[in-house]
Design a protein around this motif. Structure first.
Motif, PDB file in Angstrom:
ATOM      1  N   LEU A 168      31.099  65.891  69.459  1.00  0.00           N
ATOM      2  CA  LEU A 168      31.655  65.425  70.728  1.00  0.00           C
ATOM      3  C   LEU A 168      32.129  66.582  71.603  1.00  0.00           C
ATOM      4  O   LEU A 168      31.896  66.597  72.810  1.00  0.00           O
ATOM      5  N   ALA A 169      32.812  67.551  70.978  1.00  0.00           N
ATOM      6  CA  ALA A 169      33.335  68.681  71.751  1.00  0.00           C
ATOM      7  C   ALA A 169      32.213  69.498  72.375  1.00  0.00           C
ATOM      8  O   ALA A 169      32.357  70.021  73.490  1.00  0.00           O
ATOM      9  N   LEU A 170      31.083  69.601  71.666  1.00  0.00           N
ATOM     10  CA  LEU A 170      29.947  70.366  72.184  1.00  0.00           C
ATOM     11  C   LEU A 170      29.024  69.522  73.049  1.00  0.00           C
ATOM     12  O   LEU A 170      28.048  70.033  73.591  1.00  0.00           O
ATOM     13  N   ASP A 171      29.328  68.221  73.146  1.00  0.00           N
ATOM     14  CA  ASP A 171      28.539  67.304  73.979  1.00  0.00           C
ATOM     15  C   ASP A 171      27.077  67.287  73.535  1.00  0.00           C
ATOM     16  O   ASP A 171      26.155  67.318  74.367  1.00  0.00           O
ATOM     17  N   GLU A 172      26.873  67.224  72.222  1.00  0.00           N
ATOM     18  CA  GLU A 172      25.528  67.122  71.664  1.00  0.00           C
ATOM     19  C   GLU A 172      25.281  65.685  71.203  1.00  0.00           C
ATOM     20  O   GLU A 172      26.206  64.943  70.890  1.00  0.00           O
ATOM     21  N   GLU A 173      24.012  65.318  71.127  1.00  0.00           N
ATOM     22  CA  GLU A 173      23.662  63.949  70.765  1.00  0.00           C
ATOM     23  C   GLU A 173      23.714  63.712  69.256  1.00  0.00           C
ATOM     24  O   GLU A 173      23.942  62.587  68.807  1.00  0.00           O
ATOM     25  N   THR A 174      23.486  64.736  68.469  1.00  0.00           N
ATOM     26  CA  THR A 174      23.445  64.577  67.016  1.00  0.00           C
ATOM     27  C   THR A 174      24.276  65.646  66.330  1.00  0.00           C
ATOM     28  O   THR A 174      24.518  66.728  66.885  1.00  0.00           O
ATOM     29  N   ASP A 175      24.694  65.337  65.097  1.00  0.00           N
ATOM     30  CA  ASP A 175      25.420  66.323  64.288  1.00  0.00           C
ATOM     31  C   ASP A 175      24.545  67.548  64.028  1.00  0.00           C
ATOM     32  O   ASP A 175      25.031  68.681  64.028  1.00  0.00           O
ATOM     33  N   GLN A 176      23.257  67.316  63.811  1.00  0.00           N
ATOM     34  CA  GLN A 176      22.368  68.432  63.512  1.00  0.00           C
ATOM     35  C   GLN A 176      22.278  69.401  64.677  1.00  0.00           C
ATOM     36  O   GLN A 176      22.320  70.619  64.493  1.00  0.00           O
ATOM     37  N   ALA A 177      22.166  68.867  65.897  1.00  0.00           N
ATOM     38  CA  ALA A 177      22.100  69.734  67.076  1.00  0.00           C
ATOM     39  C   ALA A 177      23.393  70.523  67.232  1.00  0.00           C
ATOM     40  O   ALA A 177      23.376  71.714  67.568  1.00  0.00           O
ATOM     41  N   ALA A 178      24.517  69.866  66.983  1.00  0.00           N
ATOM     42  CA  ALA A 178      25.812  70.552  67.093  1.00  0.00           C
ATOM     43  C   ALA A 178      25.930  71.661  66.054  1.00  0.00           C
ATOM     44  O   ALA A 178      26.385  72.770  66.358  1.00  0.00           O
ATOM     45  N   LEU A 179      25.496  71.392  64.821  1.00  0.00           N
ATOM     46  CA  LEU A 179      25.590  72.400  63.770  1.00  0.00           C
ATOM     47  C   LEU A 179      24.630  73.559  64.013  1.00  0.00           C
ATOM     48  O   LEU A 179      24.973  74.713  63.730  1.00  0.00           O
ATOM     49  N   ASP A 180      23.443  73.268  64.542  1.00  0.00           N
ATOM     50  CA  ASP A 180      22.515  74.351  64.885  1.00  0.00           C
ATOM     51  C   ASP A 180      23.162  75.298  65.888  1.00  0.00           C
ATOM     52  O   ASP A 180      23.061  76.525  65.770  1.00  0.00           O
ATOM     53  N   ARG A 181      23.802  74.711  66.887  1.00  0.00           N
ATOM     54  CA  ARG A 181      24.458  75.508  67.922  1.00  0.00           C
ATOM     55  C   ARG A 181      25.640  76.292  67.361  1.00  0.00           C
ATOM     56  O   ARG A 181      25.822  77.473  67.657  1.00  0.00           O
TER      57      ARG A 181
END
Length: 209
Positions: A168-181
């Motif tokens: 949510l904080a990174l405004d990503e659609e998925t957990d995987q996208a957030a973790l990649d970032r």
């Protein structure tokens, strides 16, 4: 078929690890562990004592599985951090167990604490021996290395402790996208920390030369 005690212990351990990671110490149920392990409750008490001792045994064993995962090569801090990040991503149960321990185990030390403390002391000394914190006085180098180690561990672990907040904080659609970032960001932060340490060491040596 002969009774296989070691296989029973392994099944109990695997079932307990999953149960504790999901429900914590207070919420875990010995009958669910027994059912998942295809064992009886008496076997659990025979091999591990009680639920609290079983939780401690599971956590201790999980920590012993990852001596490399929380080691940082002083000559390749950023690369080490990337490897540690990947390990925790593949084994999220350890973070969950550590969080449950913090919430439920209380402040009293358990029988495995001296061994865990010694392991972290060894890692801090490895960092110092590798050149980390040589810019500070000798009597505080180990403390500086301990602070660096714990800071890096926090940079990594928080992503897996609060995956929803991360997304949510990174405004990503998925957990995987957030973790990649986050992986790239954490590695870059570690690289800058290592560079700062190197600059301090270089400056210190120049001043004395």
């Amino acid at each position: 078929m002969a009774y296989d005690a070691e296989d029973t212990r392994r099944r109990i351990f695997d079932a307990a690890a999953a149960e504790f990671a999901e429900h914590g110490l207070a919420g875990a149920r010995v009958d669910r562990i027994a059912t998942a392990a295809r064992a009886n409750k008496q076997a659990i008490y025979l091999y591990y004592g009680n639920k609290e001792k079983l939780f401690a045994a599971v956590l201790r064993a999980k920590l012993e599985e990852v001596p490399v995962a929380i080691s940082i090569d002083p000559d390749a801090v950023a690369e080490s951090v990337g490897q540690i990040f990947d390990w925790y991503r593949e084994h999220p149960e350890l973070i969950r167990l550590l969080l449950w321990e913090a919430l439920e185990a209380g402040d009293a030390p358990d029988e495995g604490e001296p061994k865990r403390r010694d392991a972290f002391r060894e890692k801090a000394h490895q960092l110092v021996d590798g050149g980390v914190a040589h810019h500070v006085p000798e009597d505080v180098r180990v403390r500086a290395a301990q602070d660096l180690l714990f800071t890096v561990m926090g940079l990594i672990a928080w992503n897996f402790a609060v995956p929803r907040m991360c997304r949510l904080a990174l405004d990503e659609e998925t957990d995987q996208a957030a973790l990649d970032r986050r992986r790239e960001t954490v590695i870059e932060v570690a690289r800058r920390l290592a560079a700062a340490q190197g600059a301090s060491v270089t400056g210190s040596r120049s001043d004395t030369g």
